[in-house]
Design an enzyme around this catalytic site. Structure first.
Site, short mmCIF file in Angstrom:
data_model
loop_
_atom_site.label_atom_id
_atom_site.label_comp_id
_atom_site.label_asym_id
_atom_site.label_seq_id
_atom_site.Cartn_x
_atom_site.Cartn_y
_atom_site.Cartn_z
N LYS A 7 0.88 -1.32 -0.15
CA LYS A 7 0.09 -0.08 -0.24
C LYS A 7 0.97 1.33 0.14
CE LYS A 7 -3.77 -2.39 2.75
NZ LYS A 7 -4.41 -2.82 2.01
N CYS A 35 -13.35 -6.25 3.96
CA CYS A 35 -12.85 -6.93 4.92
C CYS A 35 -13.29 -6.46 6.08
CB CYS A 35 -11.54 -7.07 4.76
SG CYS A 35 -10.91 -7.85 2.92
N1 ALA Z 1 -7.26 -4.55 1.27
C1 ALA Z 1 -7.91 -3.78 2.22
C2 ALA Z 1 -8.82 -2.65 1.75
O1 ALA Z 1 -8.94 -2.59 0.52
C3 ALA Z 1 -7.44 -3.50 3.38
O2 ALA Z 1 -9.44 -1.85 2.40
#
Ligand code: ALA
Length: 455
Positions: A221, A362
């Site tokens: 990320k 999630c």
């Molecule tokens: N992959 C997860 C999201 O997109 C954490 O929020």
């Protein structure tokens, strides 16, 4: 160089067959990767494809050096003085699992989580509750307004062993005051673990100064390759954890009957590591170091503000979480009355080349409590520009115009997905109505060059 001029560094943003670049608004799930990271990742296989820490030849020496350099860069980014407090893992899920399964629990120990944690910070504790008899307490967070310290103190008084919370929410983008939470927790003898996935990509941190015990991060990320997460902690804290895996590289010595574990972090890094990914991650961290976090925050907030304003003009749109985009600069989650979120995401992708995330992100537990099937989420990073937002707004306006509010797939009326199906779908004719509204090709001309490249 302005932030959006940096778009050139990202091959995934190059214009496609249509002549237009993709509009990527899903960086909260995974950020894009700049060319320097791709080059660094490939350089491992091309230039020094060795086994780090084992062989003594030049390839192995080089990969060992780069591996430790990435550790130091992570430590610097997170404000951790001793790089030995950085453990390489696959992602923050693995980091949270390491803490959960690594601490030595007693029956009745309490863990405090919030009511909107990612499954990574929920299921692990549910399993420990079922198997080891720990207690999981839930701190409710207000949808609007600040963090309620009194509520936290009420929970801490019960004798919590670990407070485990998100730092920035992947659901609504708010951040928690982790320094205050750490202080309150420590005053009551509790340790803290924060899921930093949505925070670390946007600003450097000062974990040592704040006294944070454990902090989990995913490299994918923050411009890095997949499989490059870490757990940050002091080496002393790490000593209290039992490794999830043991084997090659985790021991000083072994006999047929015994072994001695190496000190942290090496005891947690079993087997051949993701060297290519971690070399790439080093390049990602160096890239991030060049960016001004205040500028990045202001830029993301401005993009968010632009979308927020447009959605506030739409009677059928409802924004989740804080109303003020300054309180959730990196993302905006919303529902559209009468439109299933997955249908909206497919419409935007197919018709406008806009990539957003839809569903429950999630955090199923939060949606289940409210009987909401999910929502649409646009997340921003420094490489997004105003054109990205304007294309999204154009797509949403067309979708709202095509799908009337009544008699179509309704966010409020869509049944919850049958367990295990994973993706909630709108029911019968409602879904069909939304899907039939999906254009087969780009439905509307996208705003052209004037806005391109601007912020
Ligand atoms: N992959 C997860 C999201 O997109 C954490 O929020």
């Amino acid at each position: 160089m302005s932030l959006t001029e940096r778009r050139r560094d990202f091959p995934a943003l190059r214009p496609r067959k249509s002549g237009l670049p993709p509009v990527y608004l899903d960086s909260a799930c995974m950020s894009l990767v700049p060319q320097v990271v791709l080059d660094a990742t490939a350089s491992y296989y091309r230039d020094f494809p060795g086994c780090g820490g084992r062989s003594l030849h030049r390839f192995a020496e080089e990969v060992g050096r780069r591996y430790e350099e990435t550790r130091s860069l992570f430590a610097h980014r997170l404000g951790v003085a001793d790089p030995r407090g950085i453990v390489f893992l696959r992602n923050s899920t693995e980091a949270i699992n390491l803490v959960a399964q690594g601490l030595r629990w007693k029956r009745g120990d309490r863990v405090l989580i919030s009511d909107r944690e990612h499954n990574s910070n929920l299921i692990v504790w549910q399993r420990l509750a079922a198997e080891r008899g720990i207690r999981v307490d839930v701190l409710p967070l207000a949808d609007e307004g600040g963090f309620d310290q009194l509520e936290l103190e009420n929970h801490l008084r019960k004798g919590v062993r670990l407070v485990s919370l998100f730092h920035t929410s992947n659901l609504d983008g708010r951040s928690l005051p982790i320094e205050d939470i750490t202080e309150l927790a420590h005053d009551r003898g509790a340790q803290v673990l924060f899921d930093g996935c949505q925070a670390a990509p946007h600003a450097p941190l000062e974990l040592d100064r704040m006294g944070v015990d454990f902090y989990a991060v995913s490299g994918h990320k923050m411009l890095g390759p997949t499989g490059t997460g870490i757990l940050a902690a002091s080496p002393e804290r790490l000593l209290t954890l039992r490794p999830l895996l043991v084997g090659g590289e985790t021991v000083e010595w072994s006999t047929l009957t015994e072994h001695e574990l190496r000190p942290p972090p090496y005891r947690f890094e079993a087997g051949l590591q993701n060297y290519a990914g971690l070399v790439g991650m080093g390049a990602a961290l160096r890239y991030l170091e060049q960016l001004d976090p205040a500028e990045m925050r202001a830029h993301e907030r401005d993009l968010n503000q632009r979308l927020t304003r447009a959605l506030m003009e739409e009677r059928r749109a409802r924004i989740l979480g804080p109303a003020d985009p300054s309180d959730r600069p990196s993302l905006l989650a919303f529902t559209l009355e009468g439109i299933d979120p997955h249908d909206a995401a497919l419409f935007l992708d197919e018709g406008y080349g806009v990539m957003v995330r839809s569903g429950r992100h999630c955090v199923h537990s939060w949606y289940a409590e409210r009987n909401i099937p999910g929502n649409v989420r646009a997340s921003f990073y420094f490489y997004n520009n105003t054109e990205d937002v304007d294309v999204l707004i154009a797509g949403l306006r067309e979708l709202l115009a095509r799908v009337p509010a009544s008699g179509t797939s309704g966010a409020k009326t869509t049944p919850r997905a049958p367990s295990g199906s994973g993706r909630p779908r709108a029911a019968g004719s409602k879904a069909a109505a939304a899907r039939s509204a999906r254009p087969r090709r780009r439905a509307a001309p996208r705003p052209r060059a004037s806005a391109r490249g601007s912020s």
